[in-house]
Design a protein around this motif. Structure first.
Motif, PDB file in Angstrom:
ATOM      1  N   ILE A   1       8.604  -1.833   1.091  1.00  0.00           N
ATOM      2  CA  ILE A   1       8.833  -1.075  -0.140  1.00  0.00           C
ATOM      3  C   ILE A   1       9.696   0.158   0.079  1.00  0.00           C
ATOM      4  CG2 ILE A   1       6.680  -1.919  -1.153  1.00  0.00           C
ATOM      5  CD1 ILE A   1       5.519   0.922  -0.741  1.00  0.00           C
ATOM      6  N   GLY A   2      10.136   0.384   1.309  1.00  0.00           N
ATOM      7  CA  GLY A   2      10.999   1.523   1.605  1.00  0.00           C
ATOM      8  C   GLY A   2      10.270   2.849   1.549  1.00  0.00           C
ATOM      9  N   SER A   3       9.078   2.890   2.119  1.00  0.00           N
ATOM     10  CA  SER A   3       8.255   4.085   2.051  1.00  0.00           C
ATOM     11  C   SER A   3       7.613   4.359   3.405  1.00  0.00           C
ATOM     12  CB  SER A   3       7.197   3.892   0.963  1.00  0.00           C
ATOM     13  OG  SER A   3       6.505   5.085   0.755  1.00  0.00           O
ATOM     14  N   THR A   4       6.485   5.058   3.376  1.00  0.00           N
ATOM     15  CA  THR A   4       5.761   5.394   4.603  1.00  0.00           C
ATOM     16  C   THR A   4       4.389   4.730   4.606  1.00  0.00           C
ATOM     17  OG1 THR A   4       4.704   7.341   3.634  1.00  0.00           O
ATOM     18  CG2 THR A   4       6.881   7.665   4.674  1.00  0.00           C
ATOM     19  N   PRO A   5       3.798   4.553   5.783  1.00  0.00           N
ATOM     20  CA  PRO A   5       2.436   4.005   5.847  1.00  0.00           C
ATOM     21  C   PRO A   5       1.424   4.870   5.072  1.00  0.00           C
ATOM     22  CG  PRO A   5       3.456   3.839   7.985  1.00  0.00           C
ATOM     23  CD  PRO A   5       4.387   4.656   7.131  1.00  0.00           C
ATOM     24  N   GLN A   6       1.611   6.181   5.074  1.00  0.00           N
ATOM     25  CA  GLN A   6       0.702   7.063   4.331  1.00  0.00           C
ATOM     26  C   GLN A   6       0.764   6.757   2.835  1.00  0.00           C
ATOM     27  OE1 GLN A   6      -1.743   9.125   5.181  1.00  0.00           O
ATOM     28  NE2 GLN A   6      -2.131   9.410   2.996  1.00  0.00           N
ATOM     29  N   TYR A   7       1.968   6.548   2.304  1.00  0.00           N
ATOM     30  CA  TYR A   7       2.106   6.224   0.885  1.00  0.00           C
ATOM     31  C   TYR A   7       1.455   4.873   0.584  1.00  0.00           C
ATOM     32  CZ  TYR A   7       4.116   5.521  -3.733  1.00  0.00           C
ATOM     33  OH  TYR A   7       4.287   5.294  -5.078  1.00  0.00           O
ATOM     34  N   VAL A   8       1.568   3.932   1.501  1.00  0.00           N
ATOM     35  CA  VAL A   8       0.915   2.630   1.322  1.00  0.00           C
ATOM     36  C   VAL A   8      -0.601   2.817   1.250  1.00  0.00           C
ATOM     37  CG1 VAL A   8       0.439   0.389   2.408  1.00  0.00           C
ATOM     38  CG2 VAL A   8       2.777   1.285   2.347  1.00  0.00           C
ATOM     39  N   ARG A   9      -1.150   3.671   2.109  1.00  0.00           N
ATOM     40  CA  ARG A   9      -2.596   3.937   2.055  1.00  0.00           C
ATOM     41  C   ARG A   9      -2.977   4.568   0.711  1.00  0.00           C
ATOM     42  NH1 ARG A   9      -1.488   4.615   7.504  1.00  0.00           N
ATOM     43  NH2 ARG A   9      -1.034   6.836   7.367  1.00  0.00           N
ATOM     44  N   GLU A  10      -2.123   5.449   0.188  1.00  0.00           N
ATOM     45  CA  GLU A  10      -2.382   6.040  -1.128  1.00  0.00           C
ATOM     46  C   GLU A  10      -2.373   4.958  -2.210  1.00  0.00           C
ATOM     47  OE1 GLU A  10       0.409   9.239  -1.793  1.00  0.00           O
ATOM     48  OE2 GLU A  10      -0.162  10.218   0.084  1.00  0.00           O
ATOM     49  N   LEU A  11      -1.439   4.015  -2.104  1.00  0.00           N
ATOM     50  CA  LEU A  11      -1.371   2.916  -3.068  1.00  0.00           C
ATOM     51  C   LEU A  11      -2.598   2.009  -2.963  1.00  0.00           C
ATOM     52  CD1 LEU A  11       2.426   2.029  -2.804  1.00  0.00           C
ATOM     53  CD2 LEU A  11       1.258   3.098  -4.746  1.00  0.00           C
ATOM     54  N   ILE A  12      -3.112   1.835  -1.753  1.00  0.00           N
ATOM     55  CA  ILE A  12      -4.336   1.050  -1.559  1.00  0.00           C
ATOM     56  C   ILE A  12      -5.488   1.743  -2.281  1.00  0.00           C
ATOM     57  CG2 ILE A  12      -6.075   0.323   0.133  1.00  0.00           C
ATOM     58  CD1 ILE A  12      -3.674  -0.030   2.123  1.00  0.00           C
ATOM     59  N   HIS A  13      -5.643   3.044  -2.042  1.00  0.00           N
ATOM     60  CA  HIS A  13      -6.741   3.791  -2.666  1.00  0.00           C
ATOM     61  C   HIS A  13      -6.602   3.843  -4.182  1.00  0.00           C
ATOM     62  CE1 HIS A  13      -8.720   4.963   1.010  1.00  0.00           C
ATOM     63  NE2 HIS A  13      -7.569   5.386   1.512  1.00  0.00           N
ATOM     64  N   ALA A  14      -5.366   3.803  -4.686  1.00  0.00           N
ATOM     65  CA  ALA A  14      -5.122   3.828  -6.133  1.00  0.00           C
ATOM     66  C   ALA A  14      -5.293   2.446  -6.765  1.00  0.00           C
ATOM     67  CB  ALA A  14      -3.723   4.357  -6.416  1.00  0.00           C
ATOM     68  N   GLY A  15      -5.483   1.418  -5.926  1.00  0.00           N
ATOM     69  CA  GLY A  15      -5.717   0.074  -6.439  1.00  0.00           C
ATOM     70  C   GLY A  15      -4.465  -0.752  -6.673  1.00  0.00           C
ATOM     71  N   HIS A  16      -3.319  -0.293  -6.177  1.00  0.00           N
ATOM     72  CA  HIS A  16      -2.075  -1.040  -6.372  1.00  0.00           C
ATOM     73  C   HIS A  16      -1.903  -2.180  -5.375  1.00  0.00           C
ATOM     74  CE1 HIS A  16      -0.556   1.608  -9.455  1.00  0.00           C
ATOM     75  NE2 HIS A  16      -0.899   2.644  -8.702  1.00  0.00           N
ATOM     76  N   PHE A  17      -2.534  -2.064  -4.210  1.00  0.00           N
ATOM     77  CA  PHE A  17      -2.464  -3.099  -3.192  1.00  0.00           C
ATOM     78  C   PHE A  17      -3.862  -3.622  -2.895  1.00  0.00           C
ATOM     79  CE2 PHE A  17       1.491  -1.095  -1.036  1.00  0.00           C
ATOM     80  CZ  PHE A  17       2.332  -1.788  -1.879  1.00  0.00           C
ATOM     81  N   GLU A  18      -3.968  -4.938  -2.700  1.00  0.00           N
ATOM     82  CA  GLU A  18      -5.208  -5.521  -2.207  1.00  0.00           C
ATOM     83  C   GLU A  18      -5.176  -5.393  -0.687  1.00  0.00           C
ATOM     84  OE1 GLU A  18      -5.807  -9.503  -3.531  1.00  0.00           O
ATOM     85  OE2 GLU A  18      -5.136  -9.024  -5.549  1.00  0.00           O
TER      86      GLU A  18
END
Length: 77
Positions: free
Chosen positions: A22-39
């Motif tokens: 997605i062209g981002s950082t692992p930290q942002y991915v973790r934020e997306l996980i916590h926000a419910g955007h990623f399973e």
């Protein structure tokens, strides 16, 4: 005997791999996980989470955010 991996082998990717997709950082991915955007699943055994994200949810995230061209008739409406 070879030990069995903690995470399923197919269908899951690391937060680093998801970030690269997605062209981002692992930290942002973790934020997306916590926000419910990623399973995701947590394969961590201690206090710190170690997530594996479903490749399908990353693809859905990208598809949902794809910008498509608008036809002139849609602009006039």
């Amino acid at each position: 005997m070879t030990p069995t991996p903690a995470a399923p082998m197919s269908g899951y990717i690391t937060t680093g791999q998801a970030a690269a997709r997605i062209g981002s950082t692992p930290q942002y991915v973790r934020e997306l996980i916590h926000a419910g955007h990623f399973e995701a699943i947590d394969i961590g055994t201690g206090e710190r989470a170690r997530f594996r994200v479903t490749a399908e949810s990353v693809e859905k995230f990208l598809t949902d955010r794809t910008v498509r061209p608008v036809s002139p008739s849609e602009v006039a409406a």
